[in-house]
Design a protein around this motif. Structure first.
Motif, PDB file in Angstrom:
ATOM      1  N   ARG A  71       3.709  20.451  27.288  1.00  0.00           N
ATOM      2  CA  ARG A  71       4.070  19.339  26.399  1.00  0.00           C
ATOM      3  C   ARG A  71       2.896  18.389  26.186  1.00  0.00           C
ATOM      4  O   ARG A  71       2.762  17.790  25.119  1.00  0.00           O
ATOM      5  CB  ARG A  71       5.284  18.588  26.946  1.00  0.00           C
ATOM      6  CG  ARG A  71       6.572  19.407  26.884  1.00  0.00           C
ATOM      7  CD  ARG A  71       7.731  18.678  27.535  1.00  0.00           C
ATOM      8  NE  ARG A  71       8.111  17.483  26.790  1.00  0.00           N
ATOM      9  CZ  ARG A  71       8.891  17.515  25.709  1.00  0.00           C
ATOM     10  NH1 ARG A  71       9.367  18.651  25.273  1.00  0.00           N
ATOM     11  NH2 ARG A  71       9.183  16.398  25.072  1.00  0.00           N
ATOM     12  N   ALA A  74       0.836  19.967  23.596  1.00  0.00           N
ATOM     13  CA  ALA A  74       1.530  19.927  22.305  1.00  0.00           C
ATOM     14  C   ALA A  74       1.519  18.524  21.713  1.00  0.00           C
ATOM     15  O   ALA A  74       1.890  18.330  20.562  1.00  0.00           O
ATOM     16  CB  ALA A  74       2.962  20.412  22.465  1.00  0.00           C
ATOM     17  N   LEU A  76       3.356  16.121  22.933  1.00  0.00           N
ATOM     18  CA  LEU A  76       4.692  15.551  23.098  1.00  0.00           C
ATOM     19  C   LEU A  76       4.757  14.624  24.297  1.00  0.00           C
ATOM     20  O   LEU A  76       5.709  13.876  24.460  1.00  0.00           O
ATOM     21  CB  LEU A  76       5.730  16.671  23.267  1.00  0.00           C
ATOM     22  CG  LEU A  76       6.003  17.536  22.040  1.00  0.00           C
ATOM     23  CD1 LEU A  76       6.848  18.739  22.419  1.00  0.00           C
ATOM     24  CD2 LEU A  76       6.695  16.720  20.961  1.00  0.00           C
ATOM     25  N   GLY A  94      -0.761  19.190  12.721  1.00  0.00           N
ATOM     26  CA  GLY A  94       0.419  20.011  13.011  1.00  0.00           C
ATOM     27  C   GLY A  94       0.122  21.405  13.512  1.00  0.00           C
ATOM     28  O   GLY A  94      -0.760  21.616  14.341  1.00  0.00           O
ATOM     29  N   PHE A  95       0.922  22.345  12.995  1.00  0.00           N
ATOM     30  CA  PHE A  95       0.827  23.722  13.464  1.00  0.00           C
ATOM     31  C   PHE A  95      -0.478  24.409  13.058  1.00  0.00           C
ATOM     32  O   PHE A  95      -0.729  25.532  13.473  1.00  0.00           O
ATOM     33  CB  PHE A  95       2.019  24.538  12.917  1.00  0.00           C
ATOM     34  CG  PHE A  95       3.213  24.530  13.813  1.00  0.00           C
ATOM     35  CD1 PHE A  95       3.436  23.469  14.663  1.00  0.00           C
ATOM     36  CD2 PHE A  95       4.123  25.577  13.818  1.00  0.00           C
ATOM     37  CE1 PHE A  95       4.547  23.443  15.501  1.00  0.00           C
ATOM     38  CE2 PHE A  95       5.226  25.577  14.645  1.00  0.00           C
ATOM     39  CZ  PHE A  95       5.445  24.510  15.483  1.00  0.00           C
ATOM     40  N   ILE A 100       3.801  25.769  18.583  1.00  0.00           N
ATOM     41  CA  ILE A 100       4.618  25.915  19.798  1.00  0.00           C
ATOM     42  C   ILE A 100       5.826  26.815  19.545  1.00  0.00           C
ATOM     43  O   ILE A 100       6.393  26.832  18.453  1.00  0.00           O
ATOM     44  CB  ILE A 100       5.035  24.512  20.337  1.00  0.00           C
ATOM     45  CG1 ILE A 100       5.610  24.631  21.744  1.00  0.00           C
ATOM     46  CG2 ILE A 100       6.003  23.828  19.387  1.00  0.00           C
ATOM     47  CD1 ILE A 100       5.655  23.310  22.492  1.00  0.00           C
ATOM     48  N   PHE A 102       9.420  27.501  21.505  1.00  0.00           N
ATOM     49  CA  PHE A 102      10.253  26.992  22.595  1.00  0.00           C
ATOM     50  C   PHE A 102      11.089  28.100  23.210  1.00  0.00           C
ATOM     51  O   PHE A 102      11.180  29.206  22.672  1.00  0.00           O
ATOM     52  CB  PHE A 102      11.190  25.902  22.080  1.00  0.00           C
ATOM     53  CG  PHE A 102      10.494  24.707  21.514  1.00  0.00           C
ATOM     54  CD1 PHE A 102      10.003  23.722  22.348  1.00  0.00           C
ATOM     55  CD2 PHE A 102      10.326  24.563  20.136  1.00  0.00           C
ATOM     56  CE1 PHE A 102       9.359  22.601  21.825  1.00  0.00           C
ATOM     57  CE2 PHE A 102       9.687  23.456  19.613  1.00  0.00           C
ATOM     58  CZ  PHE A 102       9.200  22.478  20.458  1.00  0.00           C
TER      59      PHE A 102
ATOM     60  N   ASP B 157      11.311  17.743  18.715  1.00  0.00           N
ATOM     61  CA  ASP B 157      10.024  18.171  19.275  1.00  0.00           C
ATOM     62  C   ASP B 157       9.287  19.059  18.282  1.00  0.00           C
ATOM     63  O   ASP B 157       8.087  18.910  18.057  1.00  0.00           O
ATOM     64  CB  ASP B 157      10.225  18.942  20.586  1.00  0.00           C
ATOM     65  CG  ASP B 157      10.558  18.027  21.750  1.00  0.00           C
ATOM     66  OD1 ASP B 157      10.413  16.802  21.592  1.00  0.00           O
ATOM     67  OD2 ASP B 157      10.956  18.532  22.816  1.00  0.00           O
ATOM     68  N   LEU B 158      10.034  19.979  17.694  1.00  0.00           N
ATOM     69  CA  LEU B 158       9.440  20.890  16.716  1.00  0.00           C
ATOM     70  C   LEU B 158       8.782  20.108  15.585  1.00  0.00           C
ATOM     71  O   LEU B 158       7.624  20.355  15.245  1.00  0.00           O
ATOM     72  CB  LEU B 158      10.514  21.830  16.157  1.00  0.00           C
ATOM     73  CG  LEU B 158      10.082  22.682  14.965  1.00  0.00           C
ATOM     74  CD1 LEU B 158       9.200  23.825  15.427  1.00  0.00           C
ATOM     75  CD2 LEU B 158      11.284  23.215  14.207  1.00  0.00           C
ATOM     76  N   LYS B 160       7.833  17.079  15.545  1.00  0.00           N
ATOM     77  CA  LYS B 160       6.715  16.267  16.029  1.00  0.00           C
ATOM     78  C   LYS B 160       5.445  17.109  16.179  1.00  0.00           C
ATOM     79  O   LYS B 160       4.377  16.731  15.724  1.00  0.00           O
ATOM     80  CB  LYS B 160       7.097  15.637  17.382  1.00  0.00           C
ATOM     81  CG  LYS B 160       6.801  14.155  17.443  1.00  0.00           C
ATOM     82  CD  LYS B 160       7.388  13.520  18.689  1.00  0.00           C
ATOM     83  CE  LYS B 160       8.762  12.938  18.432  1.00  0.00           C
ATOM     84  NZ  LYS B 160       9.515  12.647  19.661  1.00  0.00           N
ATOM     85  N   VAL B 161       5.597  18.277  16.820  1.00  0.00           N
ATOM     86  CA  VAL B 161       4.423  19.142  16.997  1.00  0.00           C
ATOM     87  C   VAL B 161       3.921  19.627  15.637  1.00  0.00           C
ATOM     88  O   VAL B 161       2.730  19.779  15.413  1.00  0.00           O
ATOM     89  CB  VAL B 161       4.743  20.348  17.908  1.00  0.00           C
ATOM     90  CG1 VAL B 161       3.494  21.205  18.118  1.00  0.00           C
ATOM     91  CG2 VAL B 161       5.260  19.880  19.251  1.00  0.00           C
ATOM     92  N   ALA B 162       4.853  19.830  14.712  1.00  0.00           N
ATOM     93  CA  ALA B 162       4.463  20.283  13.372  1.00  0.00           C
ATOM     94  C   ALA B 162       3.820  19.163  12.566  1.00  0.00           C
ATOM     95  O   ALA B 162       3.418  19.375  11.433  1.00  0.00           O
ATOM     96  CB  ALA B 162       5.665  20.853  12.627  1.00  0.00           C
ATOM     97  N   GLY B 163       3.749  17.978  13.138  1.00  0.00           N
ATOM     98  CA  GLY B 163       3.023  16.886  12.504  1.00  0.00           C
ATOM     99  C   GLY B 163       3.815  16.130  11.457  1.00  0.00           C
ATOM    100  O   GLY B 163       3.233  15.457  10.609  1.00  0.00           O
ATOM    101  N   ALA B 164       5.142  16.232  11.513  1.00  0.00           N
ATOM    102  CA  ALA B 164       5.960  15.536  10.526  1.00  0.00           C
ATOM    103  C   ALA B 164       5.916  14.028  10.774  1.00  0.00           C
ATOM    104  O   ALA B 164       5.958  13.586  11.921  1.00  0.00           O
ATOM    105  CB  ALA B 164       7.401  16.032  10.587  1.00  0.00           C
TER     106      ALA B 164
END
Lengths: 280, 261
Positions: A71, A74, A76, A94-95, A100, A102, B157-158, B160-164
């Motif tokens: 995390r 990532a 987070l 971002g990606f 990530i 999960f 979380d998704l 957030k990590v994806a930068g939204a």
């Protein structure tokens, strides 16, 4: 504590002139403060350098902070001490930089499989252009979901959902792929299937992968190095290089070396339990 | 093996309740005839039917008037309730500042405040709309807020990590996730809106079914009044079904999770 910047001699598959560090944790620590004001150390003095195109697994008993490490990378979870460095030129959003996967597929139920794969694009408020559309088709093909592209997630089996989530993680061609027990919620057979798929995928895409897992066999089968962590506080206990040549396949497990590595990791994890004084 | 049913399941689901309903009406009719119940105490189904038919097109225009009040009031409640629900769920300051006031407003019995509102805002449509909106926006807001707040942590979380961004997160994850919740709020809201409209027409109107009920009762035209009540009930059912149907038509993916929230 083991060497944190050990260089990894690569197996002779593919062109790797020199290992390129792609991310690094230096004396990283995470301390949570509970509601009663008590500090709980989740991760302490963690040093780990992961090189480009490498697969590194984090294994250890539950509560050893391996998910916390993931995390942190990532974005987070902020570190409370030490440093995290994610490198390789400019940071992309971002990606496109760090993706990530999960334990749960975490597909959005109101989007089709294809739209879910495009979610990282939408999250950055971009529109999928032709290149991305082609990439999506290619990824659907790789994970074997071409037929299911326009289905809704609930129409897919658990294994298919996790494949879709892996395809989603790769849509923006990230440098680093973080996987948090990605096969932990699947049945044993699907799990093996997806492990082998991940090996193929890595052979094709050469992504750097950091994998958190509970399964020692999974860690040995997939990884170039296995980071064994100990609990309370979460520390890096040992870093084991898995020198089994790639491409690896299902027969690897029968390899005496494989068993040797697995036994080694097992002792690392369970050893301190029986010899408490040695650890204290 | 299950025993063979005489009707296919779809027909069964329609015929069975319809049969019960008809039986209920028959027993009612029979009972009023057999015991000779005076019409001003309890009109029989046929009396009610005649009462309604006697009104003719008048009943129709009043129904449309009430429907108009309900729909506009309900639309206002959605326009206020859904954004407010999102805001309350997403922003702690807004939630802490505004929520107690909203709970207090909702705690006011609408029937008690309706005459006061008439004094303040006069005897026109505005007052009726305010009353309808006040009665039905609360369930809509609360349902929206709970949907937004119950968005699973992994989905957040998704994104957030994806930068939204925060806004993208709300529109691409939280709000879609809240859809089935919002619709359960709308289902409650639309039925309550009918009650609100009738209350509004009781205290202040020269049109509408609520007005018709009061004026008919004043003239002891009980079958007429009851006919209006029946139309109100039918209106309520129809609106409830309309919300259901909209949900299924536009957000079919979320319908199977309906029974959960």
């Amino acid at each position: 504590m083991n060497t944190h910047n050990s260089t990894t001699p690569r197996p002779p598959t593919g062109p790797h002139p020199r290992p390129q560090p792609i991310f690094e944790l230096a004396h990283a620590g995470v301390t949570f403060t509970s509601r009663k004001g008590k500090d709980v150390i989740a991760v302490e003095d963690m040093n780990l350098t992961v090189n480009s195109e490498e697969i590194v697994s984090l294994v250890g008993p539950s509560g050893c902070g391996k998910s916390t490490v993931l995390r942190v990378l990532a974005g987070l979870q902020p570190l409370t001490s030490g440093d995290v460095w994610i490198g390789g030129g400019t940071r992309k959003p971002g990606f496109a930089e760090v993706a990530i996967v999960f334990q749960k597929p975490t597909l959005l139920p109101w989007l089709t499989v294809r739209q879910n794969i495009f979610y990282p694009v939408r999250a950055l408020r971009r529109r999928p252009d032709r290149t991305l559309n082609e990439r999506c088709d290619e990824l659907l093909d790789i994970v074997g979901l071409s037929e299911m592209a326009d289905r809704m997630p609930h129409e897919l089996s658990g294994g298919m959902q996790q494949r879709a989530s892996i395809a989603r993680s790769l849509i923006l061609d990230p440098k680093i792929l973080l996987m948090d027990e990605p096969f932990g919620a699947l049945d044993a057979l699907t799990r093996e299937d997806l492990q082998l798929d991940l090996l193929d995928l890595h052979a094709r895409t050469r992504k750097t992968i950091l994998l958190v897992t509970h399964s020692i066999n999974e860690a040995v089968l997939l990884s170039d190095r296995v980071a064994v962590m100990s609990a309370r506080p979460g520390r890096l206990q040992n870093l084991i290089e898995i020198d089994i040549p790639r491409p690896r396949g299902p027969d690897c497990i029968a390899d005496p070396d494989f068993q040797k590595y697995a036994a080694h990791i097992r002792t690392d994890i369970f050893g301190p339990r029986y010899r408490k004084e040695a650890h204290a | 093996m299950s025993s063979p049913t005489p009707f296919p399941p779809v027909l069964r689901r329609i015929l069975l309740p319809l049969g019960t309903f008809c039986a209920f009406l028959l027993i009612w009719q029979w009972a009023s005839n057999a015991f000779d119940v005076p019409v001003y105490l309890l009109p029989s189904p046929i009396d009610i039917w005649i009462g309604g038919v006697k009104l003719g097109p008048v009943l129709w225009t009043h129904t449309l008037e009430t429907l108009r009040t309900i729909l506009i009031g309900f639309a206002c409640a959605c326009a206020v309730g859904i954004p407010l629900g999102v805001l309350v769920a997403v922003n702690r300051t807004v939630s802490e500042a505004v929520y107690p006031l909203i709970v207090f407003l909702n705690a006011i019995p609408i029937i008690a405040i309706a005459p006061i509102l008439v004094v303040i805002f006069g005897t026109d449509m505005t007052t009726r709309l305010i009353i309808v909106t006040l009665t039905c926006f609360f369930p809509i807001m609360v349902a929206t807020a709970s949907g937004i707040m119950e968005t699973p942590a992994e989905m957040l979380d998704l994104s957030k990590v994806a930068g939204a961004s925060r806004l993208t997160e709300i529109f691409s994850v939280r709000l879609p996730y809240a859809i089935p919740f919002i619709f359960s709020g709308l289902r409650i809201g639309v039925t309550v809106a009918v009650i609100g409209a009738v209350v509004a027409e009781f205290v202040n109107a020269d049109k509408g079914l609520g007005y018709l009920v009061t004026s008919a009762t004043a003239q002891f035209a009980i079958p007429t009044a009851t006919a209006c009540v029946v139309v109100l009930a039918l209106l309520s059912v129809a609106l409830y079904e309309a919300v259901n149907w909209t949900h299924k038509l536009f957000f079919n993916w979320s319908v199977r999770h309906d029974d959960k929230p």
